[in-house]
Each structure stands twice: as C-alpha cells, then as structure tokens.
Design an enzyme around this catalytic site. Structure first.
Site, PDB file in Angstrom:
ATOM      1  N   HIS A  81       0.791  -1.050  -0.023  1.00 52.17           N
ATOM      2  CA  HIS A  81       0.012   0.025   0.116  1.00 52.17           C
ATOM      3  C   HIS A  81       0.887   1.198  -0.044  1.00 52.17           C
ATOM      4  O   HIS A  81       1.910   1.250   0.332  1.00 52.17           O
ATOM      5  CB  HIS A  81      -1.078  -0.008   1.162  1.00 52.17           C
ATOM      6  CG  HIS A  81      -0.350   0.171   2.547  1.00 52.17           C
ATOM      7  ND1 HIS A  81      -1.136  -0.047   3.680  1.00 52.17           N
ATOM      8  CD2 HIS A  81       0.640   0.910   2.904  1.00 52.17           C
ATOM      9  CE1 HIS A  81      -0.389   0.259   4.571  1.00 52.17           C
ATOM     10  NE2 HIS A  81       0.737   0.903   4.212  1.00 52.17           N
TER      11      HIS A  81
ATOM     12  N   GLU B  66      -4.964   0.442  -0.176  1.00 51.77           N
ATOM     13  CA  GLU B  66      -4.857  -0.646   0.241  1.00 51.77           C
ATOM     14  C   GLU B  66      -4.796  -1.687  -1.329  1.00 51.77           C
ATOM     15  O   GLU B  66      -5.349  -1.170  -2.246  1.00 51.77           O
ATOM     16  CB  GLU B  66      -5.529  -1.379   1.184  1.00 51.77           C
ATOM     17  CG  GLU B  66      -5.837  -0.863   2.593  1.00 51.77           C
ATOM     18  CD  GLU B  66      -4.414  -1.272   3.334  1.00 51.77           C
ATOM     19  OE1 GLU B  66      -3.711  -1.448   2.787  1.00 51.77           O
ATOM     20  OE2 GLU B  66      -4.802  -1.050   4.725  1.00 51.77           O
TER      21      GLU B  66
END
Ligand code: PGA
Length: 247
Positions: A138, A143
């Site tokens: 990330h 994410e």
C-alpha cells in the site's frame, strides 16, 4: 525509476533530505506531500538538522499529509497530526497554517476529502511526495484493490495493515479500522516522488512495486507510471530485487 540503495537509516535520511532540500531551495512555496510511520523518521531528522545547522528555511513551505486515521482526535498520540507536529513541524520554522493533515474527526468526511483535493490544486499541486510502503504494497492507505485513479477518500484498512500498526497501540482493538487517504491518482500527480523503504519485511513489496506488473494487487506498482520516482531503500528492503536495480 531510480533506485538508491543505502547502508544505513541515516544515509537514507540524507539522500532523501538532499532531494527535498534541493527542491525547497529552488522554489519558494515548495509543496511537499508527507508520510507518517517509522520509515520517514530519518528524513525528518535530516530536515531538522538542515534547518538547525544549515539554515534551511521552511517559512514558505506548504505540506499535505497522505493520510489520517478516522475517529482519532488530533491530540491522540497516535494521530498523524500529532506525529507530524512532534517528528517535524515543532522543530522547524514552518507556519502551522501551511501544514495540512486530513481531519479524521470531520463530521462530513466526503466534503472534507473534496476540499483537501481542492486545497492541493489551489497551491498548484504537489512538488514532491514522500512515501513509505506497506508490507502489502500500500501507499498512503491505498490498500490492494484500490483504483489506480483513486482520489482522497475514506477507506477501510485491511487486517494486515491493522496488525502492522497495532505495534503503536496498547491493544489491536484500539487500532482505527478506517482512515482518510489521498488517492493513488492524487499521489501520481505530484511532480516528483520519493519512496522510502527499510527492513526485510518490505522486500517483497519493494520488488513487486519496481519489477512486478502494474497492478492493483500492489498499489505501489502504479509508481511505474510516473516519470520521476526515486526509491531510497536499505539493502535489506532491496534484497529481493534483481541485480539491475542494485549497485
Ligand atoms: P512504516 O509504515 O513506515 O511504519 O513501516 C509504512 C506504511 O505502512 O506505509
């Protein structure tokens, strides 16, 4: 992408600090995107040293932080506003009003995110964005699975990120599960990007970012689409790269 492999955390701070300092000296009102976590601390120590020992002037510098936990007040010692004040801002002559961290306590998060983007645009965009990388690849709190065109928004943190960040909290239950983050699209609009990584735990993510396919599975791989990225990494973080990236 350029890769600079350094022997120590101090050298990482110096290499990255030199890039930021060069930009700040060349352009008044330099706009820097900043990151939190353990990784950028050597850079902030170097910027403080440059201010104290080499008169580096922050009085016209503008900063925007990548992210902030949702529902953690700025006064909480794990908030990213608190981190930035203590690790950098309180030690240099920056004007606090020129430092921006998303407001995790906003009662209208969607509008706040739009305003955050508009503020970045109003100052002409970021000149330099400092990044760390998560074990899962990330950047910010984008994410795996995040759109590569994403903008500043509220996101859910993955279990892996919550687990990684639990070292800073008394209990894993105390780690916020949501955050505001600049998007990958926001990050990619910065003129220049510096990615910092240290430790063997980051080696797989660094290799995927530099040498894997551009894929939402590793958000940092989107940096391959940017024309001016420098990775400043320690040897252990670069241990899974092919030789062409090591020197
Ligand atoms: P760290 O976090 O610098 O604390 O390892 C980096 C990140 O998760 O982006």
């Amino acid at each position: 992408m350029r890769v600079v492999v350094v022997k120590s955390l101090e050298d990482m701070g110096k290499e990255a600090g030199a890039i930021v300092a060069e930009g700040m000296r060349a352009k008044p009102h330099y706009v820097v995107g900043l990151a939190t976590g353990d990784t950028p601390k050597p850079l902030y120590r170097e910027l403080i040293r440059l201010h104290k020992e080499e008169d580096m002037d922050f009085s016209t510098t503008v900063t925007f932080n990548l992210d902030e936990y949702l529902n953690l007040p700025a006064t909480h010692d794990q908030s990213y506003r608190y981190f930035m004040d203590h690790e950098l801002f309180n030690h240099v002559n920056i004007v606090k009003a020129n430092t921006h961290v998303p407001d995790g306590m906003s009662d209208d998060v969607e509008t706040h995110c739009m305003v955050y983007e508009a503020m970045i645009e109003d100052v002409g965009g970021m000149d330099c964005q400092v990044l760390g990388i998560g074990r899962n690849g990330h950047i910010g709190f984008n994410e795996p699975g995040s759109s590569l065109a994403s903008r500043t928004r509220a996101v859910d943190l993955t279990d892996d990120t919550i687990e990684a960040n639990s070292r800073m909290f008394a209990n894993i239950e105390d780690v916020p599960k949501r955050a505001i983050t600049m998007g990958i699209g926001t990050i990619l609009e910065s003129e220049k990007i510096i990615m910092l990584a240290t430790g063997p735990g980051k080696a797989a993510a660094v290799a995927a970012a530099l040498e894997g396919p551009v894929s939402v599975k590793c958000p940092a791989s989107a940096l391959q689409l940017h024309p001016d990225v420098t990775f400043v990494i320690t040897e252990d973080a670069g241990s899974r790269l092919t030789l062409k990236f090591r020197r």
